[in-house]
Write a protein that holds these residues in place. Sequence first.
Motif: not given
Length: 846
Positions: A470-474
């Motif tokens: 997964s990639i999470i964009f903060a």
Amino acid sequence: MSVKEATARIKINKLLEEAGWRFFADGPLSANIQLEPSITIKTQDLDALGENFEKSSKGFIDFLLLNEKGFPFIVLEAKSEDKSPLVGKEQARKYARSQNCRFVILSNGNLHYFWDLERGNPYVITTFPTPTSVSGYQKTVPDPKRLVEELVDDDYIVLTQRPGYAAEVAWKNEAERPGFIEANSLRFLRPYQKKAIYALQCAVKDGKDRFLFEMATGTGKTLTSAAIIKLFLRTANARRVLFLVDRLELEDQAKKAFSKVLANDYQTVIYKENRDDWRRAEIVVTTVQSLLFNNKYQQLFSPTDFDFVISDEAHRSIGGNARAVFDYFIGYKLGLTATPRDYLKKFEKGKPTTKDPREFERRLLLDTYRTFGCDDGQPTYRYSLLDGVKDGFLINPTVVDARSEITTQLLSDDGFVVEFKDDQGEDQKETFKQREFEKRFFADATNQLFCKTFLEHALRDPISNEIGKSIIFAVSQNHAGKIAQILNLMADKMFPGKYQSDFAVQVTSQISDAQQFTINFTNNNLLGSANFLPSYKTSKARVCVTVGMMTTGYDCPDLLNLGLFRPIFSPTDFIQIKGRGTRKHNFLEQLFDDGHKELVKQPSKTSYKLFDFFANCEYFEEEYNYDEILELPKPKGKVKGDDGGDDTGTEVSTYEHLGADIISTIKEEAVGYEGMKIDRMFYEKFEDTIRENATIVEAVEAGQWDKVIDYVNREVFDKPNEYYTLDKLRKAAAVDRRLGLREILEKIFGLIPRFKSKDELLEEEFSKFVADFKPQEAESIPAIKNFFKAYVTSDQIRHIIEFEEYTDLATNSIFSMRDLKAVPMQYRKLIPDYIKDYVPLNQFAA
């Protein structure tokens, strides 16, 4: 000789010497500059260089540049500073032909053109080419006919896999596999990629040397580029190719892709400091930034060192200062982009200092189209996400729309209200809106809720059953660090003893080796591998938490989850982030245990989850105004953030809400073949749809326009597959007036060459009027023309004239009372009557 001539001469002399040309012998090296006609320079004349050269009546004198054998090589036609270099074009051509020279330089000391007489048109250059560079360039004799006629079939470039090698190496990086159809152990070009190459060949046949491919993320732009590079090198239309990227990880990715399929015929290198390395290669890959640093591109390269330049993610790598690098090299240019243009904001010319990023995006992308010779907004070739999904090459997301009580209030009209005591103990109340979250609002309780919801609903890896990659964009680098810490604490409870704080990793510019982290994540060895199943190669780290990295051009086919832990307001960012998950993947390719393979029920990736905690999908589907011209106040201060690069500016104070938060609503919705609204904006395909319709073609050929327009309205517009509308087509044309459907169709079938601007049509209509009535008062023609144009374009002026409300002209900025008085009396009635009878006013509407 005038001052302007002398100044131009001095500048030209200096540029020649800086490029390695010699007025005088230098040891064993003889002079290679000769002045025409029969004027020589002696060493003692050096002090007078540029001041007393020209005594002849011919005026400014040409330079004749010689090759290493002393033969005529380049004609340099010099003009004074106040003249365009192009005025000497024909004179220079004639002289070059007489001297058997292929090359011409046209210069006035400030502006310079390089002209290869065998290619056609002069190109602007910022420095003069070196003798060595032009000598190498001369070895490539362009043959467009051969390029056009070269057959590009399925196997033009082929990736061969050795048995048992696919999962470990050949398939570990999407850059090495997108764009290929599997057939036993071979990978072949896909049909749409061949169409892209054919479109380029057709463009070359039409005399173009600039091209733009608009292809969705995951459709194999790099591999398509590899085939095109082979096409140019194999047909001798390029000697050396430059492939420009804007990020380090893309540099390594492109080199591996090119080496995989072209290594047998051509050498690929990544440009570093050593000049000799790139000179030995046919394909040079580099970042724009490395060439910009200390103006390296000008100091170490000549404009003729590359015959073909490809700009990956063109809307980024030719923006700002990077454009200087792109424009520096002459020759063929190809731009690659996954970002469409139709949803970008209009630019209000009256307020060019606007800070709205969407307005900047539109200017940037429109400029991209012009840069690549696509002034009409139509790329050389387009293949959209919808195309890829319908053809079975890409997948759409399942959107998980999750909103907490706080984010629901943030999204509301009233915003999220926080009551607190300030440093002086006074009660305060502060309201936060969605946009302010990006700058100031951080809530530990909300962050924990986001992470918990994400982990509970994330897609699992079909082989190991751990959380899918997964990639999470903060929001910012600090926010990314908090999210990674929370995820690691939660993962330790969910999977005791498995990760030791390696479950989630912050990947931002503050982190050392962040670029390498992105590569390792793709290659399934970030912080280790095979954590659950020894025979299964997958990354130990399961989640990368980033801000601006891992968006444009990042390839990781086995991603199963994307998290939007921030509001997004840029459609470009939304498209790029969403595109990270669209690639298909077979997870069995990473598994080396044949016995375990039989236990896997669904090994193929058929969807991915897009976690949206700020209603971003709803915003771009329902609320985003794709035609709004924003007028935003200037920011009072800079915000410290992260765009994948260095942090700049001043930190804005943050308010940290520490109260509880709960999930208010959560729903999952799979996106179907129709895609999201932002994907449905590819209506430029309308042209292909129309041309391929036999009924429409037959009616157009018969001149039955009423039938054509009725058919298009009934059978083509507003259908669920494409959602074509006349309004969308008008916006796509990017013309400053209201187009009619017939005019659009006439252009599609080549009955008109282009859409004329409002000013062009006004000039044409006024010319017809003048031809009919032939005003005798020549001095009054400007006033008559002014009245004519104002009456055609302004409803207000027409109302004032028709109802004789002339006092309103005193405050009218378009046409004043003074303007009206300057119009001869007979024309004040004649012009309105003529326009009502003969000028179709609807075509001038905005």
